[in-house]
Enzyme design. Sequence first.
Site: not given
Ligand SMILES: NC(=O)c1ccc[n+]([C@@H]2O[C@H](COP(=O)([O-])OP(=O)(O)OC[C@H]3O[C@@H](n4cnc5c(N)ncnc54)[C@H](OP(=O)(O)O)[C@@H]3O)[C@@H](O)[C@H]2O)c1
Length: 329
Positions: A10, A12, A38, A126, A153, A156, A205, A227, A234, A307
């Site tokens: 993903g 992050v 994956s 974030c 925000q 991403s 939050k 957004r 952000h 972020n």
């Molecule tokens: N983006 C930000 O700025 C940010 C900041 C703080 C916190 N977060 C938190 O971090 C988390 C990920 O965010 P992201 O932006 O990186 O999202 P993302 O780009 O959509 O990536 C999601 C990741 O989670 C994996 N995943 C999804 N469902 C799964 C499952 N059932 N079992 C195992 N792995 C699974 C995905 O794997 P696949 O590729 O196989 O689908 C991918 O590696 C979220 O909880 C989000 O709230 C994000």
Amino acid sequence: MKVAVVGATGMVGEVMLKVLEERNFPVTELLLVASERSVGKKITFKNKEYTVIGLADAVAAKPQIAIFSAGGDTSLEWAPKFAEAGTTVVDNSSAWRMDPTKKLVVPEINAGELTKEDKIIANPNCSTIQMVMALAPLHKKYKMKRVIVSTYQSVSGTGVKAVKQLENEIAGIDGEMAYPYPIGRNALPHCDVFLENGYTKEEMKLAREPQKIFNDKTFSVTATAVRIPTAGGHSESVNVEFENDFDLSDVRKMLHETPGVVVQDNTDTNTYPMPIYAHDKDEVFVGRLRRDETQPNTLNMWIVADNLRKGAATNTIQIAEYLVEKGLV
Ligand SMILES: NC(=O)c1ccc[n+]([C@@H]2O[C@H](COP(=O)([O-])OP(=O)(O)OC[C@H]3O[C@@H](n4cnc5c(N)ncnc54)[C@H](OP(=O)(O)O)[C@@H]3O)[C@@H](O)[C@H]2O)c1
């Protein structure tokens, strides 16, 4: 350290790998974990190719630390399984943040609360992290009463699908939508889902997490989260009312001396924080410092951070570094 990165494919997750490498985190064995979709994919870390594995295999491998960024549902189901196997989980989702049995940590502020017994540790939202980084030294000296924050925000923050939506819109491609409306040339007063009280989950939050991080319920926060079509970074307009009066030059000096905070504040030279320049940086940038002239003891400020770095990956890895340094894992 045997380290698992859950959500490695993903947005992050990718930055987590970059930060682990940059900070030379003591990884002796690395497990890259994602959904069944994956499993088998190849990812390179420090010039070595790794194959993505599933969650059950990762638990069975008993890593010392698992850093999670795979969404709330995955964390709710799997973090306890890792914890039972003896792994310490640092989780980026919102799943555990407000659980009173779990710590919510920004290392510069409250890492000292962590003990060996903490097997699931929550990384704040974030938008919260960058805000509390700037508020922490000011709260300590002047005591906050009320904070009003409006966020701007980036896409991403929503993940891979939202970045793709913006890219598609710019390229004129009719693709999959992460948001209910176009995001290019738009602003959506809608981050995360709406709740019964009319606020979004993101806004709540921002309202709740700072009280937990500061272990202080004597101040309140109200938020509007928006957004906007920036790719990363952000921004926040923050209005903070203190119990005690402040001197603007002291505020500037204190922020300047705060580790992890950079003051960019000179109207003569058009110097102020912007997401485009916060990109790929670990610091929180603060500027537009000025008195709110409508009310006593009140400050206006503008806070920007990447972020995916301090808002997510960097903060998580700083927590992991603290655990290693203090012998808590
Ligand atoms: N983006 C930000 O700025 C940010 C900041 C703080 C916190 N977060 C938190 O971090 C988390 C990920 O965010 P992201 O932006 O990186 O999202 P993302 O780009 O959509 O990536 C999601 C990741 O989670 C994996 N995943 C999804 N469902 C799964 C499952 N059932 N079992 C195992 N792995 C699974 C995905 O794997 P696949 O590729 O196989 O689908 C991918 O590696 C979220 O909880 C989000 O709230 C994000």
